[in-house]
Design an enzyme around this catalytic site. Sequence first.
Site, mmCIF file in Angstrom:
data_model
loop_
_atom_site.group_PDB
_atom_site.id
_atom_site.type_symbol
_atom_site.label_atom_id
_atom_site.label_comp_id
_atom_site.label_asym_id
_atom_site.label_seq_id
_atom_site.Cartn_x
_atom_site.Cartn_y
_atom_site.Cartn_z
ATOM 1 N N ASP A 120 -7.939 -0.168 7.610
ATOM 2 C CA ASP A 120 -6.604 -0.081 7.015
ATOM 3 C C ASP A 120 -6.282 1.354 6.611
ATOM 4 O OD1 ASP A 120 -4.352 -1.810 5.386
ATOM 5 O OD2 ASP A 120 -4.940 -0.007 4.278
ATOM 6 N N TYR A 169 -1.318 8.169 3.663
ATOM 7 C CA TYR A 169 -2.681 8.647 3.400
ATOM 8 C C TYR A 169 -2.983 9.949 4.146
ATOM 9 C CZ TYR A 169 -3.339 3.698 2.051
ATOM 10 O OH TYR A 169 -3.219 2.451 1.522
ATOM 11 N N LYS A 223 0.891 1.715 8.013
ATOM 12 C CA LYS A 223 2.106 1.352 7.283
ATOM 13 C C LYS A 223 3.228 2.356 7.501
ATOM 14 C CE LYS A 223 -1.236 -0.302 3.905
ATOM 15 N NZ LYS A 223 -2.333 0.653 4.088
ATOM 16 N N HIS A 267 5.340 -0.381 3.743
ATOM 17 C CA HIS A 267 4.455 -0.031 2.627
ATOM 18 C C HIS A 267 4.993 -0.546 1.285
ATOM 19 C CE1 HIS A 267 1.117 3.116 1.767
ATOM 20 N NE2 HIS A 267 1.170 2.277 0.759
#
Length: 317
Positions: free
Chosen positions: A46, A51, A80, A113
């Site tokens: 994930d 990120y 996401k 998200h």
Amino acid sequence: MKLAPTVKLNNGYEMPVLGLGTYNSKNNEGEIAIKHAIDIGYRHIDTAYFYQNEAEVGKAIRDKISEGVVKREDIFLVTKLWNIHHDPKYVETACRKQLSNFGLDYIDLYLMHMPVGYKYVDEETLLPKDEAGQLLLSDIDYLDTYKAMEQLVKSGLVRSIGVSNFNSEQLLRIIENCEIKPVTNQVECSPAINQKKLTAFCKKYDVTVTAYTPLGRPNPEQQKPDFLYSAEVKAIAEKYKKTTPQVVLRYLVELGVLPIPKSSNVGRISENFDIFDFELTAEERCVLDGYNTGERYVPLNLIKSLNHKYYPFGIEF
């Protein structure tokens, strides 16, 4: 090698019940962590645009494919759509950019998200703020964003779509107005906020619940959270020759959610995966139920303070 069991999603695809979270796993360290995870049996990885590690995640997966450890179809890759890309005109471009970050030709599961969009400034400004440091939000309807995500399934860029940080009312609004049902709602879920009500609601509509921050934010100095450091959970762990994080992850799997503990530490990555050879008793599950305070580690306070109409945590679940 033992793999995690899988759950069949509402579109027929299989998703492993335990995944590797990669928030804060960057650079070489992130790549080493993901390669190790794949070596020991993780198949569900994930990540997210936010990120900023999709290139490392993609490289680790591609290297493991070229080494012959896995085939692409063995991996269940989740990423996401970030909040700055909620305008339907940005959705496909964002997704294609993410695919190019990964160096792969499809994404297994693409999540929105959050239900709240942020103002688009440029690709690099992930947290747009005004002069006073206030987050700049947009009022784009998440339904319009989701409809643009449905097109990604139709064009084959992604196999499944879902949501993250949605409450039951927002999820139901998607289900009642969409063509392609979300396969999961990824939310914070741990013994401190066990999401039993939301999980029961999701189950009614054949939507899984993925659990982020499943271990809270472990703080050994302060011996927090309680559910990792208390004598009663330690006693359960000793009975099974396990650690308290393993007991907690096992508890979540038995609740029917899909935990994605994040770690860049190879020892902990291995430990978190080793939870499929024991089962908790009803009494032990009851002990863990006792830690459910509803307190969040990720309360989205920046959004809450702005009273946005799509702030998700203003209702019970």
